[in-house]
Each structure stands twice: as structure tokens, then as C-alpha cells.
Enzyme design. Structure first.
Site, short mmCIF file in Angstrom:
data_model
loop_
_atom_site.label_atom_id
_atom_site.label_comp_id
_atom_site.label_asym_id
_atom_site.label_seq_id
_atom_site.Cartn_x
_atom_site.Cartn_y
_atom_site.Cartn_z
CB CYS A 171 -0.94 0.01 1.19
SG CYS A 171 -2.36 -1.02 0.85
N1 CO8 Z 1 -20.78 -8.77 6.39
C1 CO8 Z 1 -21.35 -8.82 7.62
N2 CO8 Z 1 -20.66 -9.04 8.76
C2 CO8 Z 1 -19.33 -9.22 8.62
C3 CO8 Z 1 -18.66 -9.18 7.38
C4 CO8 Z 1 -19.44 -8.96 6.23
N3 CO8 Z 1 -18.91 -8.90 5.00
N4 CO8 Z 1 -17.34 -9.39 7.57
C5 CO8 Z 1 -17.18 -9.57 8.89
N5 CO8 Z 1 -18.37 -9.47 9.53
C6 CO8 Z 1 -18.66 -9.61 10.96
C7 CO8 Z 1 -17.60 -10.47 11.64
O1 CO8 Z 1 -17.95 -11.83 11.53
C8 CO8 Z 1 -17.68 -9.98 13.07
O2 CO8 Z 1 -18.76 -10.60 13.72
P1 CO8 Z 1 -18.65 -11.01 15.28
O3 CO8 Z 1 -18.46 -9.71 16.01
O4 CO8 Z 1 -19.92 -11.71 15.53
O5 CO8 Z 1 -17.42 -11.89 15.37
C9 CO8 Z 1 -18.05 -8.50 12.93
O6 CO8 Z 1 -18.57 -8.36 11.61
C10 CO8 Z 1 -16.85 -7.60 13.08
O7 CO8 Z 1 -15.77 -8.09 12.23
P2 CO8 Z 1 -14.36 -7.43 12.22
O8 CO8 Z 1 -13.85 -7.31 13.61
O9 CO8 Z 1 -13.50 -8.15 11.22
O10 CO8 Z 1 -14.75 -6.00 11.62
P3 CO8 Z 1 -14.01 -4.62 11.73
O11 CO8 Z 1 -14.95 -3.67 12.37
O12 CO8 Z 1 -12.65 -4.73 12.28
O13 CO8 Z 1 -13.88 -4.23 10.19
C11 CO8 Z 1 -12.20 -4.21 8.43
C12 CO8 Z 1 -13.17 -5.04 9.30
C13 CO8 Z 1 -13.06 -3.31 7.56
C14 CO8 Z 1 -11.37 -5.13 7.58
C15 CO8 Z 1 -11.31 -3.37 9.37
O14 CO8 Z 1 -10.72 -4.18 10.36
C16 CO8 Z 1 -10.18 -2.67 8.62
O15 CO8 Z 1 -10.36 -2.00 7.62
N6 CO8 Z 1 -8.99 -2.74 9.14
C17 CO8 Z 1 -7.82 -2.07 8.53
C18 CO8 Z 1 -7.27 -2.95 7.52
C19 CO8 Z 1 -6.23 -2.29 6.67
O16 CO8 Z 1 -5.97 -1.11 6.68
N7 CO8 Z 1 -5.64 -3.09 5.90
C20 CO8 Z 1 -4.73 -2.64 4.94
C21 CO8 Z 1 -4.99 -3.47 3.79
S1 CO8 Z 1 -4.43 -2.80 2.33
C22 CO8 Z 1 -2.77 -3.14 2.15
O17 CO8 Z 1 -1.98 -3.11 3.02
C23 CO8 Z 1 -2.34 -3.46 0.78
C24 CO8 Z 1 -2.24 -4.90 0.59
C25 CO8 Z 1 -2.18 -5.15 -0.85
C26 CO8 Z 1 -3.50 -5.39 -1.45
C27 CO8 Z 1 -3.43 -6.00 -2.77
C28 CO8 Z 1 -4.76 -6.14 -3.46
C29 CO8 Z 1 -5.63 -7.24 -3.10
#
Ligand code: CO8
Length: 373
Positions: free
Chosen positions: A156
Site C-alpha cells: 500500500c
Molecule cells: N458482512 C457482515 N458481517 C461481517 C462481514 C461482512 N462482510 N465481515 C465480517 N463481519 C462480521 C464479523 O464476523 C464480526 O462478527 P462477530 O463480532 O460476531 O465476530 C463483525 O462483523 C466484526 O468483524 P471485524 O472485527 O473483522 O470487523 P471490523 O470492524 O474490524 O472491520 C475491516 C473489518 C473493515 C477489515 C477493518 O478491520 C479494517 O479495515 N482494518 C484495517 C485494515 C487495513 O488497513 N488493511 C490494509 C490493507 S491494504 C494493504 O496493506 C495493501 C495490501 C495489498 C493489497 C493487494 C490487493 C488485493
């Protein structure tokens, strides 16, 4: 050292975009089918039923409403759920180069420049579609640039690290003008059957034309650059050339993007805020001297948290623009796209900060000052 400016930027987006509603409808139809196909094993407790995805969760957790993709039909076909890409002959322009060329042409056009004004191309993106020849050299060739080109990759932070490389090359006299091109074709790297990540990424290409500051009166002076990396497995893809030789052979799913999103959130936000505040202090600048923060676009809540820590006050949407609603996470391109879309309203001397962060972990941060004729 020679002064360096960002002269202009350019953008390419695929013509098709997928809304959360369309994506979730597809995912949920696939889940229903999967649960029906595995009903006996689910009923006997051997495996767990898959849960549906939800548009409400996606928008609240990430700020994403839609994403561009190079092939909408393939992404939304429940028998496929990944873009379909026509295999191109070796003498045809590659997918990544075509995206990069379109963004580069946009940047050249908006600066009134042509290929003869440029000495080099840096193609910096999360993943390259092939190992060699470099995508950058293909772009250089297609644009008719006499000079050099090379590829680089820092997940990223690819866009900002590429920009910093261009700045260093120009400052040391290696080149007068460099195109930094970040084509992020992310949707083929995304597992659209993974509920946790199926909504996260979108495709885009962005380009910056970077020049010696004596070549133009308009642009953005580079005041300071910072790079930081700290190893983490919390964002990972095991895709690579060894896959074909590995024993046991890796599963298809193992080659996709995976992350511990919560851990990333918790660990990266403080690192980024601390780096920005330290960089500002070292430059004898205050946060309030920054008219805008063009932050990496992974998650709206992350950006709000970082901007609040940096400004240490409430701030306006204009001060920390978000493009996630339209583009989703575009990996190394995100902060550059935010800059491209939201760099209006700056007078001579106004300053802003461009900062990306993500896998590695990696952070690239650049302080900019507007130069207006
Ligand atoms: N629909 C409904 N519910 C869902 C879904 C969904 N799609 N997904 C998860 N849930 C549920 C989970 O099961 C969980 O339920 P429970 O509480 O019952 O266990 C609840 O929602 C909460 O889940 P999370 O804790 O996972 O949810 P978050 O609030 O943490 O949100 C995110 C998830 C959006 C992923 C968040 O954690 C986030 O954005 N974090 C930052 C990540 C980040 O910045 N990553 C960088 C990635 S990019 C990068 O570095 C480049 C890599 C290269 C990419 C190459 C291309 C592919």
C-alpha cells in the site's frame, strides 16, 4: 540538491463499477448455494454454515460503497466470482501497462508535456502481472520516452515510495522529469468468496509527473519525505513464483490477500500518527499548517482516527478527504488518488501532507507546498 515538484497527476478508472448491493447479492446467493450443497455436513456438525454478508456492515466498517473492476460480469457470476481477463499476446499491451499508460497520458496532458520532456518511468504497485520485462519499460516504450524505467513494490505504500524514489533521482541530477505510475489491478487478487475481505479492494491507475523545480512555475514543492517499515504478517499474500514448485502445492485460496483487519487497525494507526507528528516537528511545522491530509484509503474509521490524532481537534471532510465510497481500497494508489481528486483550493505557500500505510508494515509520508504562478 535540486528542488523537486509534483507537476501534475492523472487518473484511469475501469468503465465498470460494482455497488455494495450488487456484491452482497452475489456473495449471498453463492452462500445460499454452498450451504444447500453442504446441508448434510452442516446438519451433522462436520462443517459450519457460511454466514451472509451485509451492505450495512461494509459501509459502517469501511466507508466503502462501490469499487471499480476490470470485469464486472466475472466478479458477479456466482460460478466464477473473479474477473475474467483475456490472455493477451506478447506483442499486445499488457493489462497493467494499459491502465498505467492511460493515467500517465492524463498526467502529461494536464501539464502540457509530452514524452520528450520525460527521462524515466517508475511503475510502483502492490503486485506486477509478470516478472519481466518490467511493466515500467513497457509503459516507457509505449509512450516513446527515451530514458529508463523500472518496477518496484511496497504494497500500500507503493505510490508514495515510488514518488520518493523519483524525488531522490531528480534531486541528485539523475533525471529532470519522471513519471511515477501506480496501476493497482487488485480485484483479481481478491477472494470474492471470503466474507471478511470480499468488499475491500477496487481497480484504478494513478500517475504523477515529477520534475525539477526550475522547469515550471506551477506545481507542488516537495518539502520533506519519510519512509518507515516494520515487519508484520497481519497483511499477507503468498502468491509468487515459487507456488508452481511448492510441495504440497498451495491451494488457490492461499494465494489471495488475507489480513487480520482488527490488528492492522490497532497497530498501524498509532504508528502513522506518530510518524506524521514527528515529521512535522522535525520540519518545524504544526499540524494546523497542513491544509489537507491526503491519507491512504483503506478504511474511513482509520483515517478519521489518524486525522484526529494529527490535528488534535475536530476537522472538516475537506481537511482529510475520503474517496473510499467510490473507489474502495486501491492499495498503493489510494492516497495519490485522494490527492488527484482533492487538491483544489490551495494558494501559493499552502501546505499539505500525503501519507500511505499498509502491508509490510510500511508508511510513506511527503510534505507538499503549493507553488502557484
Ligand atoms: N458482512 C457482515 N458481517 C461481517 C462481514 C461482512 N462482510 N465481515 C465480517 N463481519 C462480521 C464479523 O464476523 C464480526 O462478527 P462477530 O463480532 O460476531 O465476530 C463483525 O462483523 C466484526 O468483524 P471485524 O472485527 O473483522 O470487523 P471490523 O470492524 O474490524 O472491520 C475491516 C473489518 C473493515 C477489515 C477493518 O478491520 C479494517 O479495515 N482494518 C484495517 C485494515 C487495513 O488497513 N488493511 C490494509 C490493507 S491494504 C494493504 O496493506 C495493501 C495490501 C495489498 C493489497 C493487494 C490487493 C488485493
Amino acid at each position: 540538491m535540486t528542488g523537486v515538484i509534483i507537476r501534475s497527476s492523472g487518473l484511469w478508472t475501469p468503465p465498470e463499477s460494482v455497488s455494495n448491493e450488487e456484491l452482497v447479492a452475489c456473495y449471498n446467493a453463492w452462500v445460499e448455494q454452498w450451504n444447500a450443497d453442504n446441508a448434510d455436513a452442516i446438519a451433522s456438525g462436520q462443517i459450519e454454515a457460511k454466514a451472509p454478508s451485509s451492505t450495512g456492515f461494509i459501509e459502517k466498517a469501511s466507508g466503502i460503497k462501490s469499487r471499480y473492476t476490470i470485469d464486472k460480469a466475472g466478479v458477479l457470476d456466482i460460478t466464477r466470482m473473479r474477473p475474467e481477463v483475456r490472455r493477451r499476446d506478447d506483442d499486445e499491451i499488457s493489462v497493467m501497462a494499459a491502465a498505467g499508460i492511460a493515467a500517465a497520458r492524463d498526467a502529461l496532458e494536464s501539464a502540457g508535456r509530452n514524452a520528450h520532456d520525460v527521462d524515466g518511468v517508475i511503475c510502483s504497485a502492490t503486485t506486477m502481472q509478470r516478472t519481466y520485462p518490467c511493466i515500467a519499460i513497457e509503459i516507457q516504450h509505449a509512450l516513446g520516452i527515451d530514458g529508463f524505467g523500472y518496477d518496484m513494490s511496497v504494497a500500500c505504500s507503493s505510490g508514495t515510495f515510488g514518488l520518493i524514489n523519483a524525488v531522490n533521482s531528480i534531486a541528485t541530477g539523475q533525471a529532470r522529469s519522471i513519471l511515477v505510475v501506480t496501476p493497482e489491478i487488485t480485484t483479481p487478487q481478491l477472494n470474492f468468496r471470503d466474507r471478511d475481505s470480499h468488499f475491500i479492494f477496487g481497480d484504478v491507475a494513478v500517475a504523477f509527473l515529477v520534475e525539477r523545480d526550475d522547469r515550471a512555475e506551477d506545481g507542488w514543492s516537495i518539502l520533506d519525505t519519510r519512509m518507515k517499515t516494520a515487519y508484520s504478517n497481519n497483511i499477507r499474500s503468498n502468491f509468487g513464483f515459487l507456488n508452481a514448485s511448492e510441495k504440497p502445492e498451495p491451494s488457490f485460496e492461499d494465494r489471495y490477500f488475507v489480513q487480520e483487519g482488527r490488528k492492522v487497525f490497532k497497530e498501524v494507526c498509532p504508528m502513522v500518527a506518530e510518524l506524521i507528528l514527528d515529521q512535522l516537528e522535525q520540519n518545524q511545522l504544526a499540524a494546523n499548517d497542513m491544509k489537507r491530509l491526503w491519507l491512504h484509503q483503506a478504511n474511513i474509521n482509520m483515517n478519521m482516527m489518524i486525522a484526529r490524532k494529527v490535528y488534535d481537534r475536530e476537522f472538516s471532510a475537506e481537511e482529510a478527504p475520503v474517496i473510499l465510497d467510490e473507489f474502495a481500497n486501491t492499495a498503493g494508489a489510494g492516497s495519490l488518488v485522494a490527492f488527484h481528486r482533492h487538491s483544489d483550493g490551495f494558494a501559493n505557500g499552502d501546505k499539505g501532507l500525503l501519507c500511505s500505510f499498509g502491508a509490510g508494515y510500511s508508511i510513506g509520508s511527503v510534505i507538499l507546498e503549493k507553488r502557484a504562478a
